[in-house]
Design a protein around this motif. Structure first.
Motif, PDB file in Angstrom:
ATOM      1  N   PHE A 148       0.870  -1.207  -0.098  1.00  7.79           N
ATOM      2  CA  PHE A 148      -0.022  -0.091  -0.078  1.00  7.79           C
ATOM      3  C   PHE A 148       1.040   1.316   0.032  1.00  7.79           C
ATOM      4  CE2 PHE A 148      -2.438   3.467   1.839  1.00  7.79           C
ATOM      5  CZ  PHE A 148      -3.845   3.061   1.405  1.00  7.79           C
ATOM      6  N   ASP A 149       1.945   1.309   1.025  1.00 12.95           N
ATOM      7  CA  ASP A 149       2.702   2.361   1.109  1.00 12.95           C
ATOM      8  C   ASP A 149       3.789   2.618  -0.186  1.00 12.95           C
ATOM      9  OD1 ASP A 149       1.765   2.922   3.438  1.00 12.95           O
ATOM     10  OD2 ASP A 149       3.852   1.917   4.533  1.00 12.95           O
ATOM     11  N   ILE A 151       2.728   2.160  -3.284  1.00 12.41           N
ATOM     12  CA  ILE A 151       1.674   2.795  -4.192  1.00 12.41           C
ATOM     13  C   ILE A 151       1.759   4.125  -4.058  1.00 12.41           C
ATOM     14  CG2 ILE A 151      -0.593   2.970  -5.378  1.00 12.41           C
ATOM     15  CD1 ILE A 151      -0.889  -0.016  -4.978  1.00 12.41           C
ATOM     16  N   ASP A 152       1.421   4.527  -2.806  1.00 11.03           N
ATOM     17  CA  ASP A 152       1.433   6.055  -2.272  1.00 11.03           C
ATOM     18  C   ASP A 152       3.001   6.713  -2.716  1.00 11.03           C
ATOM     19  OD1 ASP A 152      -1.011   5.843  -1.547  1.00 11.03           O
ATOM     20  OD2 ASP A 152      -0.556   5.967   0.722  1.00 11.03           O
ATOM     21  N   ALA A 153       4.043   5.886  -2.500  1.00 12.48           N
ATOM     22  CA  ALA A 153       5.330   6.504  -2.533  1.00 12.48           C
ATOM     23  C   ALA A 153       5.440   6.797  -4.138  1.00 12.48           C
ATOM     24  CB  ALA A 153       6.260   5.688  -1.939  1.00 12.48           C
ATOM     25  N   GLY A 155       3.295   7.319  -6.338  1.00 14.66           N
ATOM     26  CA  GLY A 155       2.527   8.274  -6.836  1.00 14.66           C
ATOM     27  C   GLY A 155       2.918   9.699  -6.567  1.00 14.66           C
ATOM     28  N   ALA A 156       3.435   9.915  -5.400  1.00 12.80           N
ATOM     29  CA  ALA A 156       4.154  11.103  -4.929  1.00 12.80           C
ATOM     30  C   ALA A 156       5.413  11.372  -5.625  1.00 12.80           C
ATOM     31  CB  ALA A 156       4.479  10.931  -3.337  1.00 12.80           C
ATOM     32  N   ARG A 190      -6.391  -0.129  -3.374  1.00 12.05           N
ATOM     33  CA  ARG A 190      -5.798   1.295  -3.360  1.00 12.05           C
ATOM     34  C   ARG A 190      -5.533   1.704  -4.846  1.00 12.05           C
ATOM     35  NH1 ARG A 190      -4.184   5.037  -4.246  1.00 12.05           N
ATOM     36  NH2 ARG A 190      -2.544   6.347  -3.353  1.00 12.05           N
TER      37      ARG A 190
END
Length: 284
Positions: A148-149, A151-153, A155-156, A190
């Protein structure tokens, strides 16, 4: 040149079994070629070997480019690597990252094998060598949270590809499969449509055992293809044919060594040729 005899066919069958084709694939190949010998279509050892090579190629070949990894629109693309410990998943993650990096993709590695501190450290070392980011959790942490993290990273940071390394062993077989199902569910929630590729990594030297491993993982995570590792110098390459026949999954890549470049898109023609070069079908 003398014609083919029953001994030649028996020798071919023996060679296939010894090369780990397995009984089912061996019987299928032998019956077809025996029929062609009876009909007079195959007259010499060279004919027999050529026909066998063509049959093997046909059993292994799939439509499309095996080396073409999906590209999600919009990005990022999520690639999940699964398989038992010892197959070379973590090294394969790094090799695949290097390959995609060379194609111009911006890659992030995710160390979701939180059950082995060594796997986390190994992936971080590879990431440093490749000069790409790596998301990792604490040993013993939640693998799905790492995914999950990641995918966030991605994107950022504006990265377009995520490769997630997963565990290959928990206390029970069902525990492992449920953990992989959970990772897949969390990724999909996510980022709808993800994972876009789920590659099953199998050790080419374990022969028929790889088929059972493949069945279990296929039931849990719906792989999009197979990566066969450790084929350098192995005399058991026939297991690849058995795997393809039993699982029906495309062979996407093969690992031929330890260097970063030793991950190649699967070439059915080339593989069939090398397989029979290592195991010649000739009269004994």
């Amino acid at each position: 040149m003398r014609g083919l005899s029953a001994d030649d066919l028996e020798n071919m069958e023996r060679v296939l079994i010894e090369s780990d084709f397995g009984v089912s694939a061996t019987v299928e190949l032998t019956e077809v070629l025996e029929d062609e010998v009876r009909k007079g279509k195959l007259k010499t050892e060279a004919d027999l070997k050529g026909a066998l090579q063509e049959r093997i190629r046909g059993m292994l070949e799939d439509a499309g480019d095996p080396g073409a990894i999906a590209r999600a629109v919009p990005p990022p693309t999520v690639i999940l690597l699964v398989g038992v410990n010892g197959t070379g998943k973590t090294t394969t993650a790094a090799k695949l990252a290097r390959r995609l990096q060379s194609e111009g993709r911006a890659v992030l590695l995710a160390a979701a094998d939180t059950y082995r501190a060594g796997a986390i450290a190994q992936l971080q070392v590879w990431a440093n060598r490749l000069e790409m980011p790596c998301v990792a959790g604490a040993p013993g942490g939640d693998p799905a949270a790492v995914a999950f993290d990641a995918i966030d990273a991605a994107g950022a940071r504006g990265l377009d590809t995520i490769i997630i390394d997963t565990a290959g062993r928990l206390h029970t077989q069902e525990g492992l499969m449920e953990e992989l199902r959970k990772i897949t569910r969390v990724i999909g929630r996510r980022l709808p449509g993800a994972p876009h590729e789920t590659l099953l990594v199998l050790d080419g030297t374990v022969g028929q055992n790889a088929i059972q491993q493949g069945r279990l993982f296929a039931q849990a995570v719906s792989p999009t293809g197979v990566v066969i590792t450790k084929l350098d110098g192995s005399a058991r390459g026939g297991a690849v044919v058995a795997l393809k026949r039993e699982l029906g999954l495309p062979i996407r890549f093969i690992g031929l060594g330890e260097s970063m470049e030793d991950l190649e898109p699967f070439d059915a023609q080339q593989f069939a040729e090398s397989l029979l070069a290592d195991a010649p079908v000739e009269a004994s």
